[in-house]
Design an enzyme around this catalytic site. Structure first.
Site, mmCIF file in Angstrom:
data_model
loop_
_atom_site.group_PDB
_atom_site.id
_atom_site.type_symbol
_atom_site.label_atom_id
_atom_site.label_comp_id
_atom_site.label_asym_id
_atom_site.label_seq_id
_atom_site.Cartn_x
_atom_site.Cartn_y
_atom_site.Cartn_z
ATOM 1 N N ASP A 184 83.150 13.264 33.388
ATOM 2 C CA ASP A 184 83.521 14.676 33.397
ATOM 3 C C ASP A 184 83.645 15.131 31.955
ATOM 4 O O ASP A 184 84.442 14.590 31.193
ATOM 5 C CB ASP A 184 84.856 14.858 34.131
ATOM 6 C CG ASP A 184 85.359 16.292 34.051
ATOM 7 O OD1 ASP A 184 84.702 17.170 34.648
ATOM 8 O OD2 ASP A 184 86.376 16.548 33.388
ATOM 9 N N GLU A 268 78.182 15.856 35.443
ATOM 10 C CA GLU A 268 78.125 17.228 35.936
ATOM 11 C C GLU A 268 76.862 17.881 35.423
ATOM 12 O O GLU A 268 76.516 17.722 34.262
ATOM 13 C CB GLU A 268 79.324 18.024 35.418
ATOM 14 C CG GLU A 268 80.596 17.741 36.161
ATOM 15 C CD GLU A 268 81.733 18.545 35.548
ATOM 16 O OE1 GLU A 268 82.269 19.417 36.233
ATOM 17 O OE2 GLU A 268 82.059 18.296 34.385
ATOM 18 N N CYS A 335 90.635 16.825 45.535
ATOM 19 C CA CYS A 335 91.431 15.608 45.410
ATOM 20 C C CYS A 335 90.513 14.403 45.601
ATOM 21 O O CYS A 335 89.809 14.311 46.608
ATOM 22 C CB CYS A 335 92.536 15.588 46.463
ATOM 23 S SG CYS A 335 93.403 14.018 46.535
ATOM 24 N N CYS A 338 91.892 12.313 48.905
ATOM 25 C CA CYS A 338 91.770 12.773 50.293
ATOM 26 C C CYS A 338 90.723 13.854 50.491
ATOM 27 O O CYS A 338 90.385 14.197 51.615
ATOM 28 C CB CYS A 338 93.125 13.263 50.817
ATOM 29 S SG CYS A 338 93.594 14.885 50.178
ATOM 30 N N CYS A 354 97.729 16.774 44.249
ATOM 31 C CA CYS A 354 97.195 17.225 45.531
ATOM 32 C C CYS A 354 98.310 17.788 46.393
ATOM 33 O O CYS A 354 99.330 17.149 46.604
ATOM 34 C CB CYS A 354 96.501 16.065 46.240
ATOM 35 S SG CYS A 354 95.811 16.560 47.817
ATOM 36 N N CYS A 357 98.035 15.439 49.982
ATOM 37 C CA CYS A 357 98.447 14.037 50.095
ATOM 38 C C CYS A 357 99.364 13.593 48.958
ATOM 39 O O CYS A 357 99.847 12.467 48.953
ATOM 40 C CB CYS A 357 97.220 13.116 50.150
ATOM 41 S SG CYS A 357 96.403 12.928 48.561
ATOM 42 N N ASP A 364 91.330 15.346 34.432
ATOM 43 C CA ASP A 364 89.960 15.024 34.044
ATOM 44 C C ASP A 364 89.474 13.728 34.685
ATOM 45 O O ASP A 364 88.313 13.599 35.057
ATOM 46 C CB ASP A 364 89.839 14.947 32.518
ATOM 47 C CG ASP A 364 90.115 16.294 31.864
ATOM 48 O OD1 ASP A 364 89.525 17.286 32.323
ATOM 49 O OD2 ASP A 364 90.926 16.346 30.926
HETATM 50 ZN ZN LIG Z 1 94.812 14.562 48.290
#
Ligand SMILES: [Zn+2]
Length: 425
Positions: A184, A268, A335, A338, A354, A357, A364
């Site tokens: 990233d 990316e 995330c 999840c 998140c 979760c 990053d």
């Molecule tokens: Zn999550």
């Protein structure tokens, strides 16, 4: 067969450097004289003379007692100058460029030797011998691999460089490889990877800014047209060149290491235009890059990301791997544990938390994991992966072999050693 170039700094003796300048000057003379002839013919209503005709002029000039000094310069280099001039005219005729210009002192284009046999290359002793010149030392930072096609000697800010173009055998991508590294690119961190590596941006400019300012001031204080001003401008040029060299060295070391450790790398797919747009914030990714919008660093970063990608592409390809570009949408908001995607997952620029979760991580690094996951999906879905005919890569030499054979091991990425940059968390 892919073409690659190796560029090394030359270390000519003062005498050899003088001869090189003379050669370059004679090529410039040939360039200007040929333009003059073309203009004369044009005024007389005659047709443009192509490369072959211009080479006949060159022979005549070299044999003319008035310009016999031209014959001291290797003829190949002068012919290449004419070849370049012809190309310049062709672009002009096709409306793709302006009329070729006369060149003044200091606007030499360099000396090109079009055949491998034109120069002697002694890699063992890090030296090279162009025609009509003695042996010259070069700062050979790496081995020249492949079959040489041509050499170009150029001058930049008082230094001479040789660019050696080689042809390298194709490396057929290995079957069964998958992306093992996600990267990233960002601003506060130049890059974060799934190996847990956080690379701080190289602030070469920042570090040298003070010195740069001082030199710039000293230029503006000097009287215009004076010898001292000329000297100060030269010094300023050297500071800029040093900063550029440091940045280039830093980036090459980074990308070489990544390409050595990972045959297939997901990044990316940042398009410069798209990045500028997203700085304002878009519906899909509001304001991810707002902070980088302004400032001097911005344009430098744009360049550095593009250059990093270019280097990774050819370095992985040379090792039988590839770069997998992935859509950058949501990578900063999803995330990695999840899959829950929401802008609220980013309470601050640096943190990822998140909502769903509770997974919490450096933002990053979380983004890098998303890039890798997306890279996997893209890689598996690509046409070559579905085709029945998948050839094995040919064995790769030396130190790359380990990286090639290495099977992707899930989980090992997280424990990877942080060998450069600032470890975070
Ligand atoms: Zn999550």
């Amino acid at each position: 067969m892919p073409i690659r170039a190796f560029r090394f700094q030359l270390r000519p003796t003062p005498g050899t450097a003088h001869t090189l300048r003379r050669f370059a000057g004679s090529c410039r003379w040939v360039w200007n004289r040929a333009i003059g002839e073309q203009q004369r013919l044009r005024a007389a209503g005659e047709k443009f003379s192509g490369y072959a005709a211009m080479c006949r002029w060159l022979t005549a000039w070299r044999n003319d007692p008035d310009t016999a000094w031209l014959a001291e310069t290797p003829v190949q280099a002068q012919q290449q100058t004419l070849k370049r001039l012809e190309a310049s005219y062709r672009r002009f005729f096709e409306g793709q460029g302006g009329y070729p210009r006369f060149r003044g002192r200091g606007q030499d284009a360099g000396l090109r030797f079009p055949k491998a046999s034109d120069c002697k290359l002694d890699a063992e002793n890090q030296r090279i011998k162009p025609p009509k010149l003695g042996w010259m030392r070069m700062r050979q930072s790496q081995a020249v691999e492949g079959s040489v096609r041509n050499y170009t000697l150029t001058q930049a800010r008082g230094r001479w460089f040789v660019s050696i173009q080689v042809e390298q055998p194709d490396v057929i991508p290995a079957a069964g490889l998958v992306p093992t590294l996600g990267i990233d690119f960002g601003v506060t961190l130049f890059a974060a990877t799934t190996d847990g590596e956080c690379v701080a941006p190289l602030n070469a400019l920042k570090r040298q800014q003070k010195y740069l300012k001082r030199v710039q001031r000293s230029v503006s204080r000097k009287v215009k047209g004076s010898k001292n001003r000329r000297k100060a401008i030269d010094r300023l040029g050297r500071v800029h060149a040093r900063i550029a060299a440091q940045r280039s060295d830093w980036l090459h070391k980074l990308t070489t290491r990544w390409a050595n450790e990972h045959p297939v790398i997901a990044i990316e797919d940042l398009k410069v235009a798209a990045m500028s747009a997203s700085a304002k914030g878009t519906a899909t990714d509001p304001g991810k890059r707002v902070r980088q919008k302004a400032g001097l660093n911005r344009s430098i970063l744009d360049q550095a990301w593009g250059e990093a990608r270019r280097q990774l592409e050819y370095k992985t390809a040379a090792r039988g791997g590839a770069v997998v570009p992935v859509d950058p949408a949501y990578t900063s908001q999803r995330c990695s544990a999840c899959g829950h995607t929401a802008r609220e997952n980013r309470p601050t620029q640096a943190r990822f938390e998140c909502e769903a979760c509770g997974h919490s991580e450096n933002a990053d690094l979380n983004a890098a994991k998303n890039v890798l996951a997306a890279g996997h999906a893209v890689w598996v879905a690509r046409p070559e992966a579905c085709g029945a005919e998948v050839r094995r890569a040919r064995p790769v030499r030396g130190r790359h072999a380990a990286a090639m054979k290495q099977e992707p091991a899930e989980g090992s990425a997280a424990q990877a050693v942080v060998s450069a940059g600032i470890p975070v968390l």
